[in-house]
Design an enzyme around this catalytic site. Structure first.
Site, PDB file in Angstrom:
ATOM      1  CB  CYS A 345      37.519  35.028  50.211  1.00  0.00           C
ATOM      2  SG  CYS A 345      38.345  34.949  51.538  1.00  0.00           S
ATOM      3  NE  ARG A 374      38.068  40.213  59.233  1.00  0.00           N
ATOM      4  CZ  ARG A 374      38.751  40.782  57.993  1.00  0.00           C
ATOM      5  NH1 ARG A 374      39.785  41.587  58.414  1.00  0.00           N
ATOM      6  NH2 ARG A 374      38.464  40.335  57.011  1.00  0.00           N
ATOM      7  CD  GLN A 392      36.291  42.786  54.286  1.00  0.00           C
ATOM      8  OE1 GLN A 392      35.779  41.671  54.042  1.00  0.00           O
ATOM      9  NE2 GLN A 392      37.399  42.982  54.135  1.00  0.00           N
ATOM     10  CG  ASP A 394      35.441  40.981  50.087  1.00  0.00           C
ATOM     11  OD1 ASP A 394      36.696  41.485  49.593  1.00  0.00           O
ATOM     12  OD2 ASP A 394      35.503  39.993  50.627  1.00  0.00           O
ATOM     13  CG  HIS A 396      36.663  37.413  46.346  1.00  0.00           C
ATOM     14  ND1 HIS A 396      35.706  37.650  47.136  1.00  0.00           N
ATOM     15  CD2 HIS A 396      37.964  37.401  47.081  1.00  0.00           C
ATOM     16  CE1 HIS A 396      36.342  37.872  48.360  1.00  0.00           C
ATOM     17  NE2 HIS A 396      37.386  37.438  48.382  1.00  0.00           N
ATOM     18  CE  LYS A 476      49.810  42.247  51.680  1.00  0.00           C
ATOM     19  NZ  LYS A 476      49.098  42.106  52.960  1.00  0.00           N
ATOM     20  CG  HIS A 522      41.335  37.386  47.996  1.00  0.00           C
ATOM     21  ND1 HIS A 522      40.452  36.708  48.698  1.00  0.00           N
ATOM     22  CD2 HIS A 522      42.256  36.434  47.433  1.00  0.00           C
ATOM     23  CE1 HIS A 522      40.782  35.576  48.798  1.00  0.00           C
ATOM     24  NE2 HIS A 522      41.795  35.292  47.931  1.00  0.00           N
TER      25      HIS A 522
END
Length: 649
Positions: A345, A374, A392, A394, A396, A476, A522
């Site tokens: 992000c 991570r 991911q 991912d 945004h 969320k 997100h």
């Protein structure tokens, strides 16, 4: 000040009670049968012990064993205490620590010199059933800190002393007794040991666990248990566990030659050709789906200076989970500190900030198959389901506040279509609302929560509320899918975030010509590719749909005189876009069939002299014990369509 309180019941009726009345007394005032069946209460949405006094006007409902969620929570929580009591009755020198509820059951950590054995688990189970059958009352009291510490010091329970000292000043120190045995606990609990079903639990295994998860503290023994409301539910769960063991992605990954992991790279995947085929096919599918849904794709650096992580807040709040990279930059007086990105992000905000954005550019849907790292404790790693290095799907979405609802609805519809393509038709949505500690105005929280809820409704989906479970900056949605054997997996998410654009100074020019902060959504559909592939493997038991199967067809010769025909069939299959390979080894056909079936090859074509002469193949589908002789051209026509990804058909 009034000594009366007003309680509102589920049917909307109201009654006055004396302040200090307990839910048990409320139940008794309604009926004797309810008083007998009651196990706990819901008070203003919070789970409440029947013995706790009520001191304010509130909404109340009485729970019984028919109320699945609170019933299971109490059964499992009480069993944790009953197990600890049983252990200390069998081995009085054992020290007790903590025993929280977890998925399907509970665990409790013990300090004991000798290791627990499988025979010990059987003895503990038997002792637990004696305690349950004694039907002893459960009672609770609130103590001050000094009394609690003295109590545990007097009984030689150092772990409990430490826990009492960790309780913040001003919080209640609550004690529970199950018969004569006592434990420190917030509660709530059942009203007697006899309310626990004696035939609906089982102790499963023992594992090591450091005290409070700290590797510098003592190693304890953790006993795990599972529990349900009925014996039938327990039996069904045990059957599911047996099936899950057969479907374990680590076992199937070896049989299908998909991947391996090794000590030199803990928590990271070595993808073999077969596994990488699944990975790239899934990624290509998501590329096409996102492009069709209006996303632009980007790629951002894997290693980023700590300055950005400090600005974003990750350095302060996520530092312990980040891999640090220190380098000797030319001209620098000291080492420059960087970090492998744990998420994408902050980097996406940098792209958004590059150049001036207008309200006409919004919503901007920015996607990346971001490679992240991570730190996960070694004990938490689990095949490709829980790793340290992952990618991911991912994205945004930078949008105006007025666009939150429409963009959320659009994403829910996108996610539903993707899950259906991948074979997941059952899934549900959880909406996490504002926590006690939060930023932003109540008005902005009202708008964001309503937008997410309305988006679910307008997309045609119900949702369940998780009160207070949102992030400090916004609510969320969590998307929980159910696999083929009934297990739940939380994969997709959508998080409303006005905080990061503020921290990283993101803005757009509004219709009024002034600068405004965008809202950042997100969102992830699959989540980690590694984890989702593990879920796919286990849900399909390795029998992946043809378009995802790494080896789609094996053409096996029955006799060596058919080898040339085998090779020609393979070439025609490849020309039709089908992943095919030949097996012309000097082995019996039954051996070849068994081997490729174990490897979960969807189609095996057996070819002998008759098939050569007739221009046919003997087709065996995975999971079937029969073969069907078919003309090669007909087989090619059928497989050509089936081998295409769903979005290309």
């Amino acid at each position: 000040m009034s000594d009366q309180i007003t309680l509102t019941f589920p049917d909307g009726s109201k009654r006055e009670f004396a302040k200090g009345t307990t839910p048990a007394e409320v139940a008794a005032s309604i009926s004797k049968s309810l008083a007998k069946a009651a196990i706990s209460a819901q008070v203003d949405g919070h789970h409440f012990d029947l013995q706790w006094p009520l001191d304010h006007d509130a909404r109340i409902s009485i729970n019984t064993m028919k109320d699945t969620v609170p019933a299971l929570e109490l059964i499992r929580h009480d069993l944790a205490h009953i197990m600890a009591r049983a252990v200390q009755e069998l081995w009085p020198d054992v020290k007790v620590t903590i025993g929280p509820v977890r998925d399907y059951g509970w665990f409790y950590d013990f300090d004991r010199a000798e290791p627990f054995t499988p025979e010990d688990l059987g003895a503990i189970e038997a002792q637990m059933k004696k305690i349950i059958n004694a039907r002893e009352p459960v009672r609770t009291e609130v103590w001050d800190r000094a009394r609690a510490i003295h109590y545990y010091e007097d009984r030689g329970e150092p772990y409990k002393v430490e826990l009492v000292n960790r309780i913040p000043e001003g919080e209640n120190i609550r004690m529970y007794w199950h018969g004569d045995w006592q434990d420190l606990c917030r509660g709530p609990h059942l009203q007697s040991t006899g309310q626990v079903p004696a035939d609906a639990f089982k102790l499963t295994h023992v594992a090591g666990a450091y005290w409070l998860g700290d590797a510098t503290r003592p190693m304890l023994q953790r006993i795990y248990g599972i529990a349900f409301r009925t014996r039938e539910d327990l039996k069904a769960h045990m059957t599911m566990l047996e099936e899950a063991a057969k479907r374990d992605h680590r076992k199937l990954g070896k049989e299908m030659d998909l991947f391996h992991m090794q000590e030199e790279a803990p928590g990271q995947v070595f993808w073999h050709p077969n596994g990488w085929t699944i990975y790239t096919e899934l990624q290509s599918y998501m590329h096409r789906r996102q492009h069709a849904d209006g996303y632009v794709e980007v790629n951002t650096p894997k290693v980023v200076n700590r300055i950005l992580w400090e600005k974003s807040g990750h350095w302060e709040n996520y530092r312990e989970n980040m891999f640090i990279v220190e380098v000797d930059e030319e001209g620098a007086k000291e080492k420059v500190v960087n970090a492998l990105k744990p998420m994408n992000c902050p980097c996406h905000v940098q792209i958004f900030n590059h150049g001036i954005k207008s309200y006409r550019d919004l919503p901007l849907r920015m996607a990346e198959f971001g490679s992240c790292a991570r730190y996960e404790p070694s004990g938490a790693l689990h095949g490709i389901m829980r790793v340290r290095g992952f990618t991911q799907d991912d994205a945004h979405i930078f949008c105006m506040e007025s666009q939150i609802e429409s963009e959320t609805k659009k994403f829910i519809e996108f996610l539903a279509s993707v899950y259906a393509d991948l074979g997941f038709t059952e899934w549900r949505i959880k909406l996490s609302t504002r926590p006690e500690k939060r930023i932003g105005t109540e008005e902005s929280w009202d708008h964001a929560e309503a937008a997410l809820g309305n988006a679910c409704k307008h997309a045609g989906y119900d949702f369940e509320i998780q009160e207070g479970e949102g992030a400090f900056y916004g609510p969320k949605l969590e998307f929980v899918l159910t696999d083929a054997i009934g297990r739940d997996w939380q994969c997709g998410t959508l998080q409303v975030d006005p905080n990061l654009p503020e921290r990283l100074d993101a803005s757009y020019i509004g219709q009024d010509g002034a600068r405004h902060r965008p809202i950042m959504l997100h969102r992830a559909c699959l989540g980690s590719f590694e984890r989702f592939i593990g879920i796919l493997i286990e849900s399909h038991a390795g029998k992946l749909p043809l378009w995802l199967a790494p080896r789609q067809v094996v053409v096996a010769s029955i006799v060596s005189d058919a080898d040339d025909y085998v090779l020609s069939v393979v070439e025609k299959l490849k020309a039709a876009g089908i992943r095919a390979e030949a097996d012309t080894r000097n082995e019996k056909i039954n051996y070849k069939v068994r081997e490729h079936s174990l490897g979960k090859v969807p189609y095996i074509f057996a070819v002998g002299l008759k098939e050569v002469e007739d221009g046919t193949v003997s087709v065996r589908r995975l999971g079937e014990n029969r073969t069907e002789t078919m003309a090669l051209d007909l087989v090619l026509t059928e497989l050509r369509g089936e081998a295409l990804a769903p979005d290309l058909r």
